[in-house]
Design a protein around this motif. Structure first.
Motif, PDB file in Angstrom:
ATOM      1  N   UNK A 157     -13.667  42.147  -1.872  1.00  0.00           N
ATOM      2  CA  UNK A 157     -14.622  41.601  -0.922  1.00  0.00           C
ATOM      3  C   UNK A 157     -15.466  40.461  -1.428  1.00  0.00           C
ATOM      4  N   UNK A 158     -15.077  39.850  -2.537  1.00  0.00           N
ATOM      5  CA  UNK A 158     -15.899  38.777  -3.082  1.00  0.00           C
ATOM      6  C   UNK A 158     -15.321  37.389  -2.817  1.00  0.00           C
ATOM      7  N   UNK A 159     -14.320  37.310  -1.966  1.00  0.00           N
ATOM      8  CA  UNK A 159     -13.703  36.019  -1.649  1.00  0.00           C
ATOM      9  C   UNK A 159     -14.243  35.446  -0.354  1.00  0.00           C
ATOM     10  N   UNK A 160     -14.110  34.151  -0.220  1.00  0.00           N
ATOM     11  CA  UNK A 160     -14.489  33.499   1.033  1.00  0.00           C
ATOM     12  C   UNK A 160     -13.550  32.337   1.294  1.00  0.00           C
ATOM     13  N   UNK A 161     -13.430  31.956   2.559  1.00  0.00           N
ATOM     14  CA  UNK A 161     -12.648  30.794   2.988  1.00  0.00           C
ATOM     15  C   UNK A 161     -13.635  29.811   3.603  1.00  0.00           C
ATOM     16  N   UNK A 162     -13.766  28.645   2.986  1.00  0.00           N
ATOM     17  CA  UNK A 162     -14.765  27.682   3.447  1.00  0.00           C
ATOM     18  C   UNK A 162     -14.397  27.035   4.792  1.00  0.00           C
ATOM     19  N   UNK A 163     -13.143  27.234   5.244  1.00  0.00           N
ATOM     20  CA  UNK A 163     -12.705  26.648   6.515  1.00  0.00           C
ATOM     21  C   UNK A 163     -12.972  25.138   6.528  1.00  0.00           C
ATOM     22  N   UNK A 164     -12.661  24.502   5.428  1.00  0.00           N
ATOM     23  CA  UNK A 164     -12.921  23.073   5.304  1.00  0.00           C
ATOM     24  C   UNK A 164     -11.800  22.275   5.947  1.00  0.00           C
ATOM     25  N   UNK A 165     -12.117  21.437   6.939  1.00  0.00           N
ATOM     26  CA  UNK A 165     -11.049  20.639   7.570  1.00  0.00           C
ATOM     27  C   UNK A 165     -10.599  19.510   6.652  1.00  0.00           C
ATOM     28  N   UNK A 166      -9.336  19.153   6.752  1.00  0.00           N
ATOM     29  CA  UNK A 166      -8.779  18.025   6.009  1.00  0.00           C
ATOM     30  C   UNK A 166      -8.047  17.126   7.005  1.00  0.00           C
ATOM     31  N   UNK A 167      -8.410  15.863   7.024  1.00  0.00           N
ATOM     32  CA  UNK A 167      -7.880  14.955   8.034  1.00  0.00           C
ATOM     33  C   UNK A 167      -7.014  13.871   7.405  1.00  0.00           C
ATOM     34  N   UNK A 168      -5.970  13.502   8.135  1.00  0.00           N
ATOM     35  CA  UNK A 168      -5.140  12.348   7.805  1.00  0.00           C
ATOM     36  C   UNK A 168      -5.105  11.450   9.039  1.00  0.00           C
ATOM     37  N   UNK A 169      -5.529  10.206   8.873  1.00  0.00           N
ATOM     38  CA  UNK A 169      -5.481   9.226   9.953  1.00  0.00           C
ATOM     39  C   UNK A 169      -4.776   7.972   9.439  1.00  0.00           C
ATOM     40  N   UNK A 170      -4.714   6.971  10.290  1.00  0.00           N
ATOM     41  CA  UNK A 170      -3.962   5.756   9.970  1.00  0.00           C
ATOM     42  C   UNK A 170      -4.470   5.080   8.703  1.00  0.00           C
TER      43      UNK A 170
ATOM     44  N   UNK B 187       0.826  -1.201   0.000  1.00  0.00           N
ATOM     45  CA  UNK B 187       0.000   0.000   0.000  1.00  0.00           C
ATOM     46  C   UNK B 187       0.863   1.255   0.000  1.00  0.00           C
ATOM     47  N   UNK B 188       0.496   2.206  -0.846  1.00  0.00           N
ATOM     48  CA  UNK B 188       1.162   3.505  -0.842  1.00  0.00           C
ATOM     49  C   UNK B 188       0.635   4.338   0.324  1.00  0.00           C
ATOM     50  N   UNK B 189       1.361   5.421   0.639  1.00  0.00           N
ATOM     51  CA  UNK B 189       0.993   6.306   1.756  1.00  0.00           C
ATOM     52  C   UNK B 189       0.734   5.483   3.018  1.00  0.00           C
ATOM     53  N   UNK B 190       1.693   4.655   3.368  1.00  0.00           N
ATOM     54  CA  UNK B 190       1.502   3.708   4.462  1.00  0.00           C
ATOM     55  C   UNK B 190       1.389   4.378   5.826  1.00  0.00           C
ATOM     56  N   UNK B 191       1.924   5.594   5.967  1.00  0.00           N
ATOM     57  CA  UNK B 191       1.904   6.237   7.281  1.00  0.00           C
ATOM     58  C   UNK B 191       0.698   7.137   7.492  1.00  0.00           C
ATOM     59  N   UNK B 192      -0.225   7.168   6.560  1.00  0.00           N
ATOM     60  CA  UNK B 192      -1.421   7.974   6.746  1.00  0.00           C
ATOM     61  C   UNK B 192      -2.146   8.160   5.435  1.00  0.00           C
ATOM     62  N   UNK B 193      -3.467   8.250   5.514  1.00  0.00           N
ATOM     63  CA  UNK B 193      -4.287   8.381   4.318  1.00  0.00           C
ATOM     64  C   UNK B 193      -5.299   9.498   4.540  1.00  0.00           C
ATOM     65  N   UNK B 194      -5.669  10.199   3.473  1.00  0.00           N
ATOM     66  CA  UNK B 194      -6.610  11.303   3.588  1.00  0.00           C
ATOM     67  C   UNK B 194      -8.020  10.803   3.875  1.00  0.00           C
ATOM     68  N   UNK B 195      -8.679  11.491   4.789  1.00  0.00           N
ATOM     69  CA  UNK B 195     -10.092  11.259   5.058  1.00  0.00           C
ATOM     70  C   UNK B 195     -10.916  12.500   4.712  1.00  0.00           C
ATOM     71  N   UNK B 196     -10.309  13.404   3.933  1.00  0.00           N
ATOM     72  CA  UNK B 196     -10.971  14.610   3.456  1.00  0.00           C
ATOM     73  C   UNK B 196     -11.611  15.377   4.619  1.00  0.00           C
ATOM     74  N   UNK B 197     -12.854  15.759   4.502  1.00  0.00           N
ATOM     75  CA  UNK B 197     -13.454  16.635   5.511  1.00  0.00           C
ATOM     76  C   UNK B 197     -14.153  15.879   6.633  1.00  0.00           C
TER      77      UNK B 197
ATOM     78  N   UNK C 168      -9.755   3.057  14.464  1.00  0.00           N
ATOM     79  CA  UNK C 168      -9.138   4.224  13.838  1.00  0.00           C
ATOM     80  C   UNK C 168      -9.294   5.476  14.684  1.00  0.00           C
ATOM     81  N   UNK C 169     -10.459   5.642  15.303  1.00  0.00           N
ATOM     82  CA  UNK C 169     -10.718   6.831  16.105  1.00  0.00           C
ATOM     83  C   UNK C 169     -12.005   6.625  16.896  1.00  0.00           C
ATOM     84  N   UNK C 170     -11.948   6.933  18.185  1.00  0.00           N
ATOM     85  CA  UNK C 170     -13.126   6.840  19.036  1.00  0.00           C
ATOM     86  C   UNK C 170     -13.541   8.204  19.590  1.00  0.00           C
TER      87      UNK C 170
END
Length: 247
Positions: free
Chosen positions: A148-161, A66-76, A124-126
């Motif tokens: 003044x037409x920009x915004x930041x969605x403040x979207x979290x990005x997670x990496x877990x095992x 498996x690639x990225x063996x030390x962590x994988x994206x779980x997106x938001x 993975x997480x409790x």
């Protein structure tokens, strides 16, 4: 995957997909009558009644590992022991979550499954509060930029095992569960014990199962912390999209 489950699961069990992109989990497997009782106010989260499944396709290297063996994206949406699903009436129901990690390899014009691991979310997480915070309502930053037409969605990005970073899982189909007695009621063999230690020092035990066909009762000793993590994880982010002019 939903088509395969629908064909192979016993009659009367429903496989429900979200039908929308960017929705977690990918599907729910449910016994209809018992699920209706839960929606009506029951609290029994027995995984034999309803489960949510999130599919994680994992790339492999040249050796099939498996690639990225030390962590994988779980997106938001971070992994969790239980996740929230919504009934047709809008009621929220918290159900057990499982994560299906799959390595696919090319086979002619098709693909075949080289490695498969169905992992209980509790391995993975409790931290349910982390899940609730990430999937709840967040505040966006608006009115950004010169005009003044920009915004930041403040979207979290997670990496877990990434459980497939554990080489012992490579090339096999494995169920990692927090129950120790599944072999008593299924055509499974309990083949390995896994321990994970939480930040507060408590030790959590999980069990690996494989199909009974020709598998010995134990194929390895008890293992502690088999999922690899980065040795030097830092709090600082790396610069994004920095272009290098090579002159």
């Amino acid at each position: 995957m939903s088509d395969v489950l629908s064909r192979r699961l016993p009659q009367g069990i429903l496989v429900i997909t979200s039908g929308k992109p960017l929705v977690s989990p990918d599907l729910v497997v449910a016994r209809p009558e018992e699920t209706r009782l839960l929606i009506a106010g029951g609290t029994d989260l027995d995984a034999r009644r309803i489960v949510a499944v999130e599919v994680k396709k994992v790339n492999s290297d040249a050796s099939g590992r498996a690639a990225r063996s030390t962590g994988i994206d779980y997106n938001s949406t971070p992994p969790a022991a239980t996740v929230k699903v919504e009934s047709a009436a809008g009621n929220l129901l918290r159900v057990p979550a499982f994560y299906l990690f799959v390595v696919l390899l090319p086979h002619g014009e098709d693909q075949v499954v080289q490695t498969l691991a169905l992992v209980t979310g509790s391995a993975l997480n409790q931290d349910i509060q982390l899940y609730d915070d990430a999937t709840g309502v967040r505040q966006k930053s608006i009115g950004l930029g010169t005009f003044g037409d920009g915004l930041d969605r403040q979207r979290p990005m997670f990496v877990f095992a990434n459980p497939l970073g554990w080489p012992w899982l490579t090339g096999e189909a494995t169920l990692l569960h927090d129950r120790s007695d599944l072999a008593e009621e299924q055509n499974l063999v309990r083949v390995r014990e896994v321990e994970r230690t939480a930040k507060d020092g408590t030790v959590h035990t999980f069990w690996c199962y494989r199909l009974r066909r020709g598998v010995p009762d134990i194929t390895g000793p008890k293992v502690s912390e088999p999922f690899p993590t980065p040795a030097n994880r830092k709090t600082e982010t790396t610069p994004r999209g920095r272009f290098q002019v090579k002159l």
